[in-house]
Structures are given as C-alpha cells and as structure tokens.
Design a protein around this motif. Structure first.
Motif, PDB file in Angstrom:
ATOM      1  N   THR A  45       0.814  -1.208   0.000  1.00 11.89           N
ATOM      2  CA  THR A  45       0.000   0.000   0.000  1.00 11.89           C
ATOM      3  C   THR A  45       0.850   1.262   0.000  1.00 11.89           C
ATOM      4  O   THR A  45       0.617   2.176  -0.796  1.00 11.89           O
ATOM      5  CB  THR A  45      -0.942   0.026   1.223  1.00 11.89           C
ATOM      6  N   PHE A  46       1.851   1.319   0.877  1.00 11.46           N
ATOM      7  CA  PHE A  46       2.604   2.550   1.087  1.00 11.46           C
ATOM      8  C   PHE A  46       3.993   2.544   0.462  1.00 11.46           C
ATOM      9  O   PHE A  46       4.649   3.585   0.428  1.00 11.46           O
ATOM     10  CB  PHE A  46       2.706   2.851   2.584  1.00 11.46           C
ATOM     11  N   GLY A  47       4.458   1.394  -0.011  1.00  8.26           N
ATOM     12  CA  GLY A  47       5.775   1.331  -0.638  1.00  8.26           C
ATOM     13  C   GLY A  47       6.881   1.760   0.282  1.00  8.26           C
ATOM     14  O   GLY A  47       7.644   2.679  -0.036  1.00  8.26           O
ATOM     15  N   TRP A  48       7.002   1.107   1.410  1.00 10.01           N
ATOM     16  CA  TRP A  48       8.002   1.485   2.393  1.00 10.01           C
ATOM     17  C   TRP A  48       9.401   1.036   2.028  1.00 10.01           C
ATOM     18  O   TRP A  48      10.322   1.131   2.824  1.00 10.01           O
ATOM     19  CB  TRP A  48       7.598   0.975   3.774  1.00 10.01           C
ATOM     20  N   ALA A  51       9.875  -4.539   0.115  1.00 11.66           N
ATOM     21  CA  ALA A  51       9.539  -5.345  -1.062  1.00 11.66           C
ATOM     22  C   ALA A  51       8.976  -4.473  -2.182  1.00 11.66           C
ATOM     23  O   ALA A  51       9.059  -4.822  -3.349  1.00 11.66           O
ATOM     24  CB  ALA A  51       8.536  -6.430  -0.684  1.00 11.66           C
ATOM     25  N   THR A  52       8.397  -3.349  -1.805  1.00 11.52           N
ATOM     26  CA  THR A  52       7.748  -2.467  -2.780  1.00 11.52           C
ATOM     27  C   THR A  52       8.359  -1.073  -2.717  1.00 11.52           C
ATOM     28  O   THR A  52       8.280  -0.411  -1.678  1.00 11.52           O
ATOM     29  CB  THR A  52       6.229  -2.364  -2.483  1.00 11.52           C
ATOM     30  N   PRO A  53       8.952  -0.603  -3.816  1.00 13.36           N
ATOM     31  CA  PRO A  53       9.467   0.770  -3.810  1.00 13.36           C
ATOM     32  C   PRO A  53       8.312   1.776  -3.775  1.00 13.36           C
ATOM     33  O   PRO A  53       7.211   1.482  -4.241  1.00 13.36           O
ATOM     34  CB  PRO A  53      10.253   0.875  -5.116  1.00 13.36           C
ATOM     35  N   TRP A  58       0.688   1.129  -3.944  1.00 18.51           N
ATOM     36  CA  TRP A  58      -0.716   1.148  -4.360  1.00 18.51           C
ATOM     37  C   TRP A  58      -1.272   2.567  -4.277  1.00 18.51           C
ATOM     38  O   TRP A  58      -2.004   2.999  -5.158  1.00 18.51           O
ATOM     39  CB  TRP A  58      -1.508   0.178  -3.498  1.00 18.51           C
ATOM     40  N   ILE A  59      -0.912   3.314  -3.227  1.00 19.99           N
ATOM     41  CA  ILE A  59      -1.432   4.685  -3.099  1.00 19.99           C
ATOM     42  C   ILE A  59      -0.832   5.624  -4.133  1.00 19.99           C
ATOM     43  O   ILE A  59      -1.365   6.705  -4.354  1.00 19.99           O
ATOM     44  CB  ILE A  59      -1.234   5.264  -1.677  1.00 19.99           C
ATOM     45  N   ASN A  60       0.248   5.210  -4.780  1.00 23.61           N
ATOM     46  CA  ASN A  60       0.854   6.020  -5.837  1.00 23.61           C
ATOM     47  C   ASN A  60       0.485   5.509  -7.224  1.00 23.61           C
ATOM     48  O   ASN A  60       1.147   5.841  -8.207  1.00 23.61           O
ATOM     49  CB  ASN A  60       2.380   6.048  -5.682  1.00 23.61           C
ATOM     50  N   GLY A  61      -0.564   4.694  -7.296  1.00 23.20           N
ATOM     51  CA  GLY A  61      -1.047   4.206  -8.584  1.00 23.20           C
ATOM     52  C   GLY A  61      -0.477   2.879  -9.039  1.00 23.20           C
ATOM     53  O   GLY A  61      -0.806   2.393 -10.123  1.00 23.20           O
TER      54      GLY A  61
END
Length: 175
Positions: A45-48, A51-53, A58-61
C-alpha cells in the motif's frame, strides 16, 4: 411407585482448561503469520521500500498484483494468472484479503474464516508459481497454508488474542 423430581438448572459453571505450552506456540504462530499478511498489505500500500518501492506503491497508482502475476506468464498456469495482473478488481480483492487475514490473525478474531481465506490465497499464489524452482511440490505457500489449517483446527485465536471474548465464543463465524 417412585416419583422423579426434575429441577431446572439455575447455575452452571464452565471450567476453562488451563493453557498448555502448545496453545502458546500456536498463538505465536498465529500472530507471526498474521503479521506476514499484514506487512505485505502495508508495504504494497505505502511502498516502504522493503519489497515495494515507493514509486510502485498502491497509493501512488501501482498495482499490487502486476509484478507477481506478470512473472507467472511463463509458468504452468501463466496465461490465466497473467490475464489477471493489474485488473482493479483483482488488486482490491488481493489487498482486502491481505488486510483481512492479517488483522484477523493478529487479533485472534475470525481465525477460522481468515484461515480459509488465507489458505485459498496461498494456494493460488502457489499455483501461479508452478513449476517450482527449488522443490517439485512444496514451497513456503504450502507450509503457511498448513499452519493456517492448524490454527483453525486448534482454536488458536483464544490464546493471546481476542478469540476468548464471550461474544466471539458465542458467535461461530467469529471463532
């Protein structure tokens, strides 16, 4: 002739069995596995940046399913799973599953429902990865699914969780 007198029971006392070390092991496993689901939700969701930049959050599209499902394109069921990648309804269903399963397991409420939903999610992720790279049949998705089944069968929400609350004990779907 003997007469039988029936008296209504006015007071019942249920003795709760003492917790065993196994109850605490299952409770800690429940919380740990719940945190795995909840962390996946939060990071996607937040790209911390673990694992997710942030740029793919998700909140950045970003789409939380695209990377994994597009990568399944060359696998046994790749065409099916690749066709689902990036679809809005798949992203929402996946993220709701991660959050719901994670919260339910961490809190110890709805452990049976969470175990069923989490097992379904894990088996789908396992199928998307077939054939497996390091083992012909078993990977972490199968192991986690087995732990979820164990959590449901042992009533693990009642130890170190809110599953012991009277409202939860009286409501079968909340167990």
């Amino acid at each position: 002739m003997a007469t039988t007198i029936h008296r209504p029971v006015t007071h019942t006392h249920v003795v709760k069995a003492a917790r065993t070390p196994a109850d605490y092991v299952w409770a800690v496993a429940r919380i740990a596995l719940g945190w795995i689901f909840l962390w996946a939700f939060l990071d996607k969701t937040f790209g911390w940046g673990l694992a997710t930049p942030a740029a793919k959050a998700w909140i950045n599209g970003g789409s939380p399913t695209t990377g994994f499902l597009k990568g399944a394109g060359e696998n046994a069921f790749g065409g099916f799973f690749s066709s689902l990648a990036g679809q809005v309804w798949v992203d929402w269903l996946f993220m709701a599953g991660l959050a719901g399963v994670g919260l339910a397991l961490v809190l110890g409420i709805g452990t049976r429902v969470a175990a069923g939903a989490g097992t379904a999610m894990l088996l789908l992720m396992w199928a998307a990865g077939l054939p497996l790279e390091t083992n012909p049949f078993v990977d972490d998705h199968i192991v986690y699914a087995l732990v979820l089944v164990g959590l449901a069968l042992t009533g693990a929400g009642g130890t170190l969780g809110l599953g012991g609350l009277p409202v939860v004990r009286r409501t079968p779907w909340l167990k």
